[in-house]
Design a protein around this motif. Structure first.
Motif, short mmCIF file in Angstrom:
data_model
loop_
_atom_site.label_atom_id
_atom_site.label_comp_id
_atom_site.label_asym_id
_atom_site.label_seq_id
_atom_site.Cartn_x
_atom_site.Cartn_y
_atom_site.Cartn_z
N ASN A 174 0.81 -1.22 0.00
CA ASN A 174 0.00 0.00 0.00
C ASN A 174 0.84 1.27 0.00
O ASN A 174 0.37 2.32 0.42
CB ASN A 174 -0.94 0.01 1.21
CG ASN A 174 -0.20 0.04 2.54
OD1 ASN A 174 0.85 -0.57 2.67
ND2 ASN A 174 -0.75 0.75 3.51
N ALA A 218 -3.11 0.47 -4.58
CA ALA A 218 -3.68 -0.49 -3.62
C ALA A 218 -5.20 -0.43 -3.62
O ALA A 218 -5.87 -1.47 -3.63
CB ALA A 218 -3.13 -0.20 -2.22
N TRP A 223 -7.78 -3.56 -4.44
CA TRP A 223 -8.73 -4.04 -3.43
C TRP A 223 -10.18 -3.85 -3.90
O TRP A 223 -11.03 -4.70 -3.65
CB TRP A 223 -8.50 -3.31 -2.10
CG TRP A 223 -7.30 -3.85 -1.36
CD1 TRP A 223 -6.78 -5.11 -1.45
CD2 TRP A 223 -6.49 -3.15 -0.41
NE1 TRP A 223 -5.70 -5.24 -0.62
CE2 TRP A 223 -5.50 -4.06 0.04
CE3 TRP A 223 -6.49 -1.85 0.11
CZ2 TRP A 223 -4.52 -3.71 0.97
CZ3 TRP A 223 -5.53 -1.50 1.05
CH2 TRP A 223 -4.56 -2.41 1.48
N GLN A 224 -10.45 -2.75 -4.57
CA GLN A 224 -11.79 -2.52 -5.10
C GLN A 224 -12.15 -3.59 -6.13
O GLN A 224 -13.26 -4.13 -6.14
CB GLN A 224 -11.88 -1.13 -5.73
CG GLN A 224 -13.25 -0.76 -6.26
CD GLN A 224 -14.29 -0.60 -5.16
OE1 GLN A 224 -14.01 0.05 -4.15
NE2 GLN A 224 -15.47 -1.20 -5.33
N LYS A 270 -12.90 -6.88 -4.36
CA LYS A 270 -14.21 -6.86 -3.71
C LYS A 270 -15.33 -7.06 -4.73
O LYS A 270 -16.27 -7.82 -4.49
CB LYS A 270 -14.42 -5.53 -2.98
CG LYS A 270 -15.78 -5.41 -2.29
CD LYS A 270 -15.95 -4.06 -1.63
CE LYS A 270 -17.34 -3.96 -1.01
NZ LYS A 270 -18.41 -4.05 -2.04
N ASP A 330 -15.20 -10.88 -6.21
CA ASP A 330 -14.97 -11.97 -5.25
C ASP A 330 -15.64 -13.26 -5.72
O ASP A 330 -16.81 -13.26 -6.12
CB ASP A 330 -15.52 -11.56 -3.89
CG ASP A 330 -15.33 -12.63 -2.83
OD1 ASP A 330 -14.34 -13.39 -2.94
OD2 ASP A 330 -16.17 -12.70 -1.91
N GLU A 345 -9.29 3.38 2.21
CA GLU A 345 -8.86 1.99 2.14
C GLU A 345 -9.46 1.17 3.28
O GLU A 345 -9.90 0.03 3.08
CB GLU A 345 -7.33 1.92 2.19
CG GLU A 345 -6.67 2.53 0.96
CD GLU A 345 -5.19 2.79 1.18
OE1 GLU A 345 -4.40 2.39 0.31
OE2 GLU A 345 -4.83 3.41 2.20
N LEU A 389 -11.79 -2.16 2.98
CA LEU A 389 -11.40 -3.42 3.60
C LEU A 389 -12.48 -3.93 4.55
O LEU A 389 -12.70 -5.14 4.66
CB LEU A 389 -10.07 -3.24 4.35
CG LEU A 389 -8.83 -3.06 3.48
CD1 LEU A 389 -7.63 -2.63 4.33
CD2 LEU A 389 -8.50 -4.36 2.73
N MET A 413 -15.01 -6.18 2.85
CA MET A 413 -14.59 -7.41 2.19
C MET A 413 -15.26 -8.63 2.82
O MET A 413 -15.61 -8.63 4.00
CB MET A 413 -13.06 -7.57 2.31
CG MET A 413 -12.25 -6.53 1.56
SD MET A 413 -12.23 -6.86 -0.21
CE MET A 413 -10.82 -5.85 -0.71
N VAL A 426 -9.31 -11.38 2.62
CA VAL A 426 -8.04 -10.69 2.69
C VAL A 426 -7.38 -10.94 4.03
O VAL A 426 -8.05 -11.00 5.06
CB VAL A 426 -8.24 -9.16 2.49
CG1 VAL A 426 -7.00 -8.37 2.88
CG2 VAL A 426 -8.62 -8.86 1.04
#
Length: 596
Positions: free
Chosen positions: A260, A266, A270-271, A274, A277, A296, A300, A303, A308
């Motif tokens: 990150n 990052a 992560w988006q 998500k 998934d 962030e 998270l 999620m 994660v």
């Protein structure tokens, strides 16, 4: 001509991204030039396998050129293999690469004096250029022309050495070893994706990198001497992650040094994870926790539980120490971040400490330990300083009074601030932390025990002493024996009888939270659930499914089947139902429902 890329992993579930990346890049460059690639094989072993069997397997493969990927966990084994291979396969060229031979050439020259050479630093381009040289002028005397590299103009062969023609700008002579190093680094998008055939990685962790380099300059880390920080384009990262998701890969472990360090990079990844998934794949990231922005954190928190896991290197909470190792960090901010993520309960959090750092004596390390433990990470790794060859910290050994083992992994023995005897004490504490805390099997029981001690470190210190007093330190024990040991320890150090009873009940809860044990250990005493209550409860559940109401129970009408899938326990005045068809993906424990 046959090339063999050899990896010795620490465990079977590990894979070696380096050797797969080298092969994939080389093969594609040959194909791109319209030239048939040389024969390249990969051989992956583990350091737990007998060296004699590894040696025999390598020998039977009859390679002309061998390449070994060297790290602190396999250096000694590779030294032995190389010595033996030089005796039984004297005509084979032997090359070495990886961090263990890249940053201290005099040491590598002494250890591998009869090897052909070393690939230093990033190896994709250098390995390809070596393959070019061998294909045109090496053992095979191939007729194919020298291939021009897109990124570095191919050089003509200049002069001949004992083993291999030298190719500039890649080679320079140091003693009897040829040192090979790419003069320019590949763009990240030019790196190969070696996972098209996932059959090679069955039951293994997939390692993936979206960046190389690190913005931090921690003095104990080899990343501190690398000057570049490069990222793959997000479009390419997303396409590659989509491949893992489509194939339901169990775990993808990002090996980015600080994932990150670039917020936009990052956040975008992560988006994407998500939004796409698959309900199966877990992604592991090493991050700087204090750098996580609210955007962030908010993402998270949304999620899927278990999607994660985050590993955060705290190393120390002592500002003087952090300043000395060039690792500035805001522990207050980090604490806020960890507590917020823990409250959500959907992300596994792993925090790291390092013992043996400058300006941190035993008492100050205890303080760091207690501060980090207070955050209750799912795992707390108590590691020990490793003095890596070529790291800036290695240059200050005299000033720090730093003594360390000459053998890999070059672990600290003592410093000006901490003695060898104290290091041994911390080693014992580390073992107790691994067994009783990081295993996640004694969570409720430990919380009761901790109330009886001044602080967490004092508890683990006393637990170490108790094991030593009872001759338990050099023996291996079953799961049941570990529970009995902890129960006996609590009986000795918990003074009040009500707390003792609460502690035993907490351990029983822990015991059945993990496994569906049908044979109750004698040290827990007789089961307290009345037979009539249990019979009536399961008969009603088979009809009504009041508590066991998930889709997995929809068609189960036999009380005996429900009994096999669950456990009923009475703790205090309450009944608890442990459901082994449902586990918390973060902790690994099963759901326990209080019966009302």
């Amino acid at each position: 001509m046959k090339f063999l890329l050899v990896a010795l992993n620490a465990k079977y579930i590990h894979s070696n991204l380096a050797v797969h990346s080298l092969k994939e890049y080389c093969v594609r460059q040959f194909q791109k030039a319209g030239v048939k690639p040389p024969q390249i094989e990969i051989a992956e072993y583990t350091i737990n396998q007998p060296l004699a069997k590894i040696l025999a397997d390598i020998y039977e493969r009859k390679a002309d050129v061998l390449f070994f990927s060297c790290y602190i966990w396999n250096r000694r084994e590779i030294e032995q293999l190389v010595r033996d291979l030089q005796k039984i396969s004297p005509d084979a060229d032997i090359w070495l690469g990886g961090p263990e031979v890249s940053f201290d050439l005099p040491d590598a020259l002494e250890a591998f004096a009869k090897a052909t050479g070393i690939i230093r630093g990033e190896g994709e381009k250098a390995f390809f250029r070596l393959a070019q040289a061998y294909a045109n002028h090496g053992l095979g005397q191939a007729d194919e022309p020298l291939i021009a590299d897109d990124l570095v103009e191919a050089q003509q062969m200049l002069s001949e050495s004992d083993r291999l023609l030298k190719v500039q700008p890649l080679h320079l002579e140091t003693g009897s070893l040829i040192v090979v190093e790419a003069q320019t680094l590949l763009p990240m998008d030019a790196l190969p994706f070696p996972y098209d055939n996932l059959a090679d990685f069955t039951n293994r962790i997939i390692y993936y990198e979206s960046s190389r380099g690190c913005p931090f300059r921690c003095s104990y880390c080899l990343s501190s001497i690398e000057k570049s920080l490069r990222f793959k384009s997000l479009d390419l990262v997303k396409r590659q992650l989509a491949f893992f998701l489509a194939h339901n890969v169990k775990q993808v472990k990002f090996i980015d040094r600080t994932f990150n360090c670039n917020h936009d990079h990052a956040l975008a990844i992560w988006q994407y994870l998500k939004e796409h998934d698959n309900g199966v794949t877990n992604f592991h990231f090493e991050i700087a926790g204090e750098l996580l922005a609210d955007s962030e954190l908010g993402l998270l928190e949304k999620m899927r539980p278990g999607q994660v896991q985050l590993e955060i290197g705290v190393q120390s909470t002592h500002e003087r120490t952090l300043a000395e190792i060039n690792r500035p960090a805001d522990f207050g901010r980090l604490s806020q971040v960890v507590r917020r993520l823990k409250k959500t309960g959907n992300i596994h959090i792993h925090l790291d400490l390092i013992a043996g750092l400058p300006f941190e004596d035993m008492e100050r390390f205890k303080h760091s330990f207690n501060e980090v433990f207070s955050l209750r990470p799912h795992q707390l790794q108590l590691g020990f300083l490793k003095v890596l060859k070529g790291s800036p910290l290695a240059e200050h050994c005299t000033a720090y009074g730093l003594k360390y083992s000459d053998a890999p992994p070059y672990e600290v023995l003592e410093t000006k601030w901490i003695s060898y005897g104290q290091i041994l004490q911390l080693k014992a504490v580390e073992e107790m932390v691994e067994i009783y805390y990081n295993s996640g099997q004694y969570t409720q029981g430990l919380e009761v025990l901790l109330d009886a001690f001044e602080n967490p470190f004092a508890f683990f210190e006393k637990l170490c002493a108790w094991h030593q007093e009872n001759g338990l330190t050099l023996l291996h024990f079953s799961r049941n024996q570990r529970y009995e040991h902890l129960l006996r320890f609590g009986e000795r150090y918990i003074a009040e009888q009500p707390q003792r009873e609460r502690f035993q009940e907490a351990l029983v809860y822990d015991y059945y939270s993990r496994d569906n044990e049908k044979n109750r250990p004698e040290f827990f005493g007789a089961a307290r659930v009345e037979k009539a209550f249990a019979k009536a409860f399961y008969s009603e559940e088979a009809r009504q499914h009041r508590h066991l109401n998930g889709p997995q129970y929809k068609n189960i009408t036999d009380p005996r089947v429900l009994r096999r899938l669950t456990h009923l326990e009475k703790l205090g005045d309450a009944y608890y139902l442990f459901d082994y068809t449902r586990r918390n993906p973060v902790t690994g424990n099963v759901d326990a429902v209080k019966i009302t």
